[in-house]
Design a protein around this motif. Structure first.
Motif, PDB file in Angstrom:
ATOM      1  N   SER A 136      40.754  49.683  43.715  1.00 24.84           N
ATOM      2  CA  SER A 136      41.841  49.518  44.680  1.00 24.84           C
ATOM      3  C   SER A 136      42.463  48.150  44.484  1.00 24.84           C
ATOM      4  O   SER A 136      41.790  47.202  44.063  1.00 24.84           O
ATOM      5  CB  SER A 136      41.347  49.683  46.119  1.00 24.84           C
ATOM      6  N   ALA A 137      43.752  48.042  44.781  1.00 26.21           N
ATOM      7  CA  ALA A 137      44.471  46.782  44.608  1.00 26.21           C
ATOM      8  C   ALA A 137      44.939  46.277  45.957  1.00 26.21           C
ATOM      9  O   ALA A 137      45.366  47.057  46.817  1.00 26.21           O
ATOM     10  CB  ALA A 137      45.661  46.970  43.674  1.00 26.21           C
ATOM     11  N   GLY A 138      44.873  44.963  46.152  1.00 26.04           N
ATOM     12  CA  GLY A 138      45.328  44.354  47.386  1.00 26.04           C
ATOM     13  C   GLY A 138      46.784  43.952  47.305  1.00 26.04           C
ATOM     14  O   GLY A 138      47.409  43.983  46.235  1.00 26.04           O
ATOM     15  N   PRO A 139      47.366  43.550  48.426  1.00 21.94           N
ATOM     16  CA  PRO A 139      48.782  43.148  48.433  1.00 21.94           C
ATOM     17  C   PRO A 139      49.064  41.909  47.605  1.00 21.94           C
ATOM     18  O   PRO A 139      50.206  41.672  47.215  1.00 21.94           O
ATOM     19  CB  PRO A 139      49.065  42.906  49.922  1.00 21.94           C
ATOM     20  N   ASP A 140      48.037  41.105  47.315  1.00 23.68           N
ATOM     21  CA  ASP A 140      48.218  39.906  46.491  1.00 23.68           C
ATOM     22  C   ASP A 140      48.009  40.185  45.013  1.00 23.68           C
ATOM     23  O   ASP A 140      48.055  39.257  44.199  1.00 23.68           O
ATOM     24  CB  ASP A 140      47.277  38.796  46.955  1.00 23.68           C
ATOM     25  N   GLY A 141      47.761  41.458  44.642  1.00 16.88           N
ATOM     26  CA  GLY A 141      47.561  41.802  43.245  1.00 16.88           C
ATOM     27  C   GLY A 141      46.130  41.744  42.775  1.00 16.88           C
ATOM     28  O   GLY A 141      45.848  42.117  41.631  1.00 16.88           O
ATOM     29  N   ALA A 142      45.196  41.277  43.619  1.00 20.12           N
ATOM     30  CA  ALA A 142      43.785  41.299  43.240  1.00 20.12           C
ATOM     31  C   ALA A 142      43.295  42.747  43.192  1.00 20.12           C
ATOM     32  O   ALA A 142      43.809  43.617  43.908  1.00 20.12           O
ATOM     33  CB  ALA A 142      42.954  40.498  44.225  1.00 20.12           C
ATOM     34  N   VAL A 143      42.295  43.015  42.352  1.00 19.39           N
ATOM     35  CA  VAL A 143      41.752  44.361  42.231  1.00 19.39           C
ATOM     36  C   VAL A 143      40.279  44.331  42.601  1.00 19.39           C
ATOM     37  O   VAL A 143      39.553  43.377  42.274  1.00 19.39           O
ATOM     38  CB  VAL A 143      41.969  44.936  40.816  1.00 19.39           C
ATOM     39  N   TYR A 144      39.843  45.376  43.309  1.00 20.76           N
ATOM     40  CA  TYR A 144      38.454  45.498  43.758  1.00 20.76           C
ATOM     41  C   TYR A 144      37.830  46.708  43.093  1.00 20.76           C
ATOM     42  O   TYR A 144      38.386  47.812  43.130  1.00 20.76           O
ATOM     43  CB  TYR A 144      38.401  45.639  45.285  1.00 20.76           C
ATOM     44  N   VAL A 145      36.672  46.486  42.447  1.00 20.54           N
ATOM     45  CA  VAL A 145      35.963  47.558  41.767  1.00 20.54           C
ATOM     46  C   VAL A 145      34.505  47.531  42.188  1.00 20.54           C
ATOM     47  O   VAL A 145      33.985  46.485  42.608  1.00 20.54           O
ATOM     48  CB  VAL A 145      36.088  47.444  40.226  1.00 20.54           C
ATOM     49  N   GLY A 146      33.835  48.680  42.088  1.00 23.31           N
ATOM     50  CA  GLY A 146      32.448  48.759  42.501  1.00 23.31           C
ATOM     51  C   GLY A 146      31.603  49.548  41.535  1.00 23.31           C
ATOM     52  O   GLY A 146      32.067  50.533  40.943  1.00 23.31           O
ATOM     53  N   SER A 147      30.364  49.111  41.359  1.00 16.63           N
ATOM     54  CA  SER A 147      29.414  49.794  40.491  1.00 16.63           C
ATOM     55  C   SER A 147      28.010  49.573  41.045  1.00 16.63           C
ATOM     56  O   SER A 147      27.608  48.430  41.299  1.00 16.63           O
ATOM     57  CB  SER A 147      29.496  49.255  39.066  1.00 16.63           C
ATOM     58  N   ILE A 148      27.279  50.672  41.253  1.00 19.00           N
ATOM     59  CA  ILE A 148      25.942  50.636  41.849  1.00 19.00           C
ATOM     60  C   ILE A 148      26.041  49.884  43.180  1.00 19.00           C
ATOM     61  O   ILE A 148      26.778  50.298  44.054  1.00 19.00           O
ATOM     62  CB  ILE A 148      24.889  50.039  40.897  1.00 19.00           C
ATOM     63  N   GLY A 149      25.320  48.785  43.343  1.00 20.49           N
ATOM     64  CA  GLY A 149      25.352  48.046  44.597  1.00 20.49           C
ATOM     65  C   GLY A 149      26.199  46.797  44.541  1.00 20.49           C
ATOM     66  O   GLY A 149      26.020  45.891  45.357  1.00 20.49           O
ATOM     67  N   THR A 150      27.148  46.723  43.613  1.00 19.07           N
ATOM     68  CA  THR A 150      27.917  45.507  43.388  1.00 19.07           C
ATOM     69  C   THR A 150      29.407  45.762  43.544  1.00 19.07           C
ATOM     70  O   THR A 150      29.917  46.780  43.090  1.00 19.07           O
ATOM     71  CB  THR A 150      27.650  44.940  41.987  1.00 19.07           C
ATOM     72  N   ILE A 151      30.093  44.824  44.181  1.00 19.80           N
ATOM     73  CA  ILE A 151      31.550  44.827  44.285  1.00 19.80           C
ATOM     74  C   ILE A 151      32.074  43.579  43.595  1.00 19.80           C
ATOM     75  O   ILE A 151      31.510  42.492  43.734  1.00 19.80           O
ATOM     76  CB  ILE A 151      32.003  44.829  45.753  1.00 19.80           C
ATOM     77  N   TYR A 152      33.176  43.741  42.852  1.00 23.07           N
ATOM     78  CA  TYR A 152      33.855  42.625  42.214  1.00 23.07           C
ATOM     79  C   TYR A 152      35.265  42.507  42.776  1.00 23.07           C
ATOM     80  O   TYR A 152      35.928  43.513  43.028  1.00 23.07           O
ATOM     81  CB  TYR A 152      33.998  42.839  40.700  1.00 23.07           C
ATOM     82  N   ARG A 153      35.705  41.268  42.910  1.00 23.10           N
ATOM     83  CA  ARG A 153      37.127  40.989  43.109  1.00 23.10           C
ATOM     84  C   ARG A 153      37.633  40.279  41.868  1.00 23.10           C
ATOM     85  O   ARG A 153      37.079  39.239  41.469  1.00 23.10           O
ATOM     86  CB  ARG A 153      37.366  40.111  44.338  1.00 23.10           C
ATOM     87  N   LEU A 154      38.659  40.826  41.237  1.00 25.33           N
ATOM     88  CA  LEU A 154      39.283  40.227  40.071  1.00 25.33           C
ATOM     89  C   LEU A 154      40.684  39.769  40.448  1.00 25.33           C
ATOM     90  O   LEU A 154      41.424  40.488  41.138  1.00 25.33           O
ATOM     91  CB  LEU A 154      39.362  41.208  38.910  1.00 25.33           C
ATOM     92  N   SER A 155      41.048  38.594  40.004  1.00 27.84           N
ATOM     93  CA  SER A 155      42.373  38.054  40.289  1.00 27.84           C
ATOM     94  C   SER A 155      43.433  38.830  39.508  1.00 27.84           C
ATOM     95  O   SER A 155      43.107  39.575  38.576  1.00 27.84           O
ATOM     96  CB  SER A 155      42.433  36.575  39.906  1.00 27.84           C
ATOM     97  N   PRO A 156      44.720  38.660  39.838  1.00 28.88           N
ATOM     98  CA  PRO A 156      45.776  39.322  39.065  1.00 28.88           C
ATOM     99  C   PRO A 156      45.802  38.910  37.603  1.00 28.88           C
ATOM    100  O   PRO A 156      46.450  39.563  36.792  1.00 28.88           O
ATOM    101  CB  PRO A 156      47.062  38.882  39.783  1.00 28.88           C
ATOM    102  N   PHE A 157      45.089  37.828  37.251  1.00 31.97           N
ATOM    103  CA  PHE A 157      45.050  37.347  35.868  1.00 31.97           C
ATOM    104  C   PHE A 157      43.746  37.710  35.162  1.00 31.97           C
ATOM    105  O   PHE A 157      43.521  37.298  34.024  1.00 31.97           O
ATOM    106  CB  PHE A 157      45.279  35.834  35.848  1.00 31.97           C
ATOM    107  N   GLY A 158      42.853  38.446  35.851  1.00 32.37           N
ATOM    108  CA  GLY A 158      41.650  38.941  35.198  1.00 32.37           C
ATOM    109  C   GLY A 158      40.401  38.127  35.407  1.00 32.37           C
ATOM    110  O   GLY A 158      39.337  38.505  34.916  1.00 32.37           O
ATOM    111  N   GLU A 159      40.482  37.005  36.125  1.00 29.26           N
ATOM    112  CA  GLU A 159      39.271  36.239  36.381  1.00 29.26           C
ATOM    113  C   GLU A 159      38.443  36.906  37.476  1.00 29.26           C
ATOM    114  O   GLU A 159      38.994  37.525  38.391  1.00 29.26           O
ATOM    115  CB  GLU A 159      39.597  34.805  36.828  1.00 29.26           C
ATOM    116  N   ILE A 160      37.112  36.780  37.369  1.00 27.90           N
ATOM    117  CA  ILE A 160      36.236  37.274  38.430  1.00 27.90           C
ATOM    118  C   ILE A 160      36.206  36.229  39.536  1.00 27.90           C
ATOM    119  O   ILE A 160      35.637  35.151  39.380  1.00 27.90           O
ATOM    120  CB  ILE A 160      34.814  37.555  37.888  1.00 27.90           C
ATOM    121  N   ASP A 161      36.842  36.542  40.669  1.00 25.07           N
ATOM    122  CA  ASP A 161      36.861  35.607  41.793  1.00 25.07           C
ATOM    123  C   ASP A 161      35.499  35.549  42.470  1.00 25.07           C
ATOM    124  O   ASP A 161      35.040  34.474  42.856  1.00 25.07           O
ATOM    125  CB  ASP A 161      37.925  36.031  42.811  1.00 25.07           C
TER     126      ASP A 161
END
Length: 505
Positions: free
Chosen positions: A176-201
């Protein structure tokens, strides 16, 4: 000098000689490219490189430009052609430990449209799993896996690869993508937030849950909401990953199918603010929570053969399958009580319900039985039979096009469009396939349609009879919904951020 001292001296001398002569020879051995899977590739296209002496990491250069790399082994490397590479014949080479490989020729082309398919992107995986997420600026995010890692790709609206980021393992939920362009992904018990430029926030590991089952999604108040199996629904600060509340639900959330859902929000009263979120898993009824984490009610909407994703009407009414998908029901958002039930007589159950801007409902029941249903009159609007296995339909935001994808067993996959008013078929796109020992491309999940209703993005998986020969990845298709007869413009390179190249970190 004693015999023992002499023996030790000889061992030291031989070890030094080995380090001096043998090890540098290994380090400085030239990597050799034997072959590639293609002789030509479009900008952002996937290229598989075979050879020897590649080591465990290095660089891939095409036209002298550093490439995004998604797989690296001693004998096989997968890279994507840089968006800024000049068109025409150029050199491809590897650099490993400071040593350049031999150069092999590669012809770089523009992305091409074909009929309604505006462009196609090939990911380094055999299955894209879920439909992509869309950022407000049109950036497309897909989360998939290759042999060892999870991969998140960012694409420009014209199909150019912006960046790739590695995360852990398989995608358990749609991105899913937020209004600021960040993307949220999930796998097993982990959630990641990635910036619009691809860095793991940030990444968040749930200490009590098992698997993420409902996509982490930005809610109407700007907080991030999702749900884990066992530990339940949660809200967190999307910038810091601080958990604001967590509620396991009653009954406690449990899921056996792994059919994850996207988070849904809605108002508790008609015309009121959006103040509720809904969680569905296949071993529990639908649970409604307030945005503060209080459980408000449960409703008997569930699908024991897979998780049911509900649809929310303009007045907040909740629509979804019931009784293993053999009924469609309307539920009052105030207390979870049933308003009405509809039994369509399907041979097999439905999973999800799609809703149009006019509140008409669309779903697939039985063997390819596509149906439109009026929730106000509680009558069938129209019905069409489609050959093959059919995915959940998606309707464009302006209500002009209903997109359905599927696959004919043993044959090709397809994407079809229908007029939502009368069910008339508008057009069909046939996805790539080849006779044995070739490959067949089949759509997965349901289409994601752009906010302007112009383009549908369809994810796929690839069945290969001889993968060592075909070596195909999985494809994302951008399909034109508006042109008469299809035939969009040729894809161009150089989309937003297209000049940045490199390995997936």
């Amino acid at each position: 000098m004693s015999i023992k001292t002499l023996q030790n001296s000889m061992r030291t001398y031989l070890a030094s000689a080995f380090l001096l002569f043998v090890v540098p020879a290994c380090i400085n051995a030239q990597p050799i490219i034997d072959d590639t899977n293609v002789g030509e590739a479009p900008r952002s296209g996937r290229v598989v490189i075979y050879g020897q002496g590649f080591g465990m990491n290095g660089e891939v250069l095409i036209a002298g430009l550093d490439c995004w790399v998604t797989t690296w082994t001693d004998a096989r490397v997968v890279a994507h052609v840089p968006e800024t590479a000049d068109l025409g014949v150029t050199d491809l080479r590897l650099i490993v430990g400071g040593q350049q490989s031999n150069a092999v020729p590669l012809t770089v082309t523009e992305r091409q449209s074909e009929g309604r398919v505006l462009w196609t992107f090939e990911a380094d995986a055999d299955n894209l799993w879920w439909r992509p997420a869309l950022s407000p600026d049109g950036t497309i995010y897909i989360h998939t896996n290759n042999d060892r890692d999870g991969l998140v790709y960012a694409l420009s609206p014209d199909g150019g690869l912006l960046w790739v980021q590695k995360v852990n393992w398989y995608p358990y939920v749609p991105p899913s993508a937020g209004p600021d362009g960040a993307v949220y992904v999930g796998s097993i018990g982990t959630i990641y937030r990635l910036s619009p430029f691809g860095e793991i926030d940030w990444l968040y590991n749930d200490p009590d849950g098992i698997n993420i089952e409902v996509s982490p999604t930005i809610g109407p108040d700007g907080m991030l909401y999702g749900a884990f199996e066992i530990s339940g629904a949660f809200a967190m600060n999307p910038l810091t990953a601080e958990v604001l509340w967590s509620n396991p639900g009653d009954p406690v959330m449990s899921d056996k199918s792994g059919h994850a859902t996207e988070m849904k929000f809605g108002p508790s009263v008609p015309g009121g603010p959006v103040d509720q979120l809904y969680v569905s898993m296949d071993r529990i009824p639908l649970i409604a929570f307030s945005l503060d984490g209080d459980q408000r009610f449960t409703a008997s909407l569930s699908n024991l053969s897979g998780t049911a994703e509900v649809a929310i009407g303009s007045d907040g009414t909740i629509y979804g399958p019931r009784s293993i998908g053999l009924q469609v029901a309307a539920v009052d958002p105030a207390d979870g009580s049933t308003i009405w039930e509809y039994f369509g007589g399907w041979a097999t159950g439905i999973e999800n319900v799609e809703i149009g801007p006019d509140d008409m409902l669309y779903f697939v029941g039985g063997a390819g039985q596509l149906e439109a249903f009026d929730p106000y009159s509680q009558r069938q609007r129209w019905q069409r039979l489609i050959s093959g296995f059919v995915q959940v339909p998606s309707i464009s935001p302006n209500g002009s096009t209903l997109v359905v994808s599927g696959m004919i067993p043993g044959s090709e996959g397809f994407v079809k469009a229908f007029n939502p008013k009368n069910g008339k078929e508008l057009w069909t796109v046939t996805l790539p396939s080849a006779p044995y020992p070739g490959f067949r491309v089949s759509p997965v999940h349901h289409a994601r349609i752009t906010a302007d209703s112009s383009t549908a993005y369809v994810s796929s998986w690839t069945a290969e009879d001889l993968p060592s020969v075909t070596d195909k990845g999985a494809f994302l298709f951008a399909i034109d919904l508006v042109s008469e007869g299809g035939g969009g413009k040729k894809g161009k390179g150089g989309g937003k951020g297209g000049g940045k190249n490199g390995r997936a970190p």
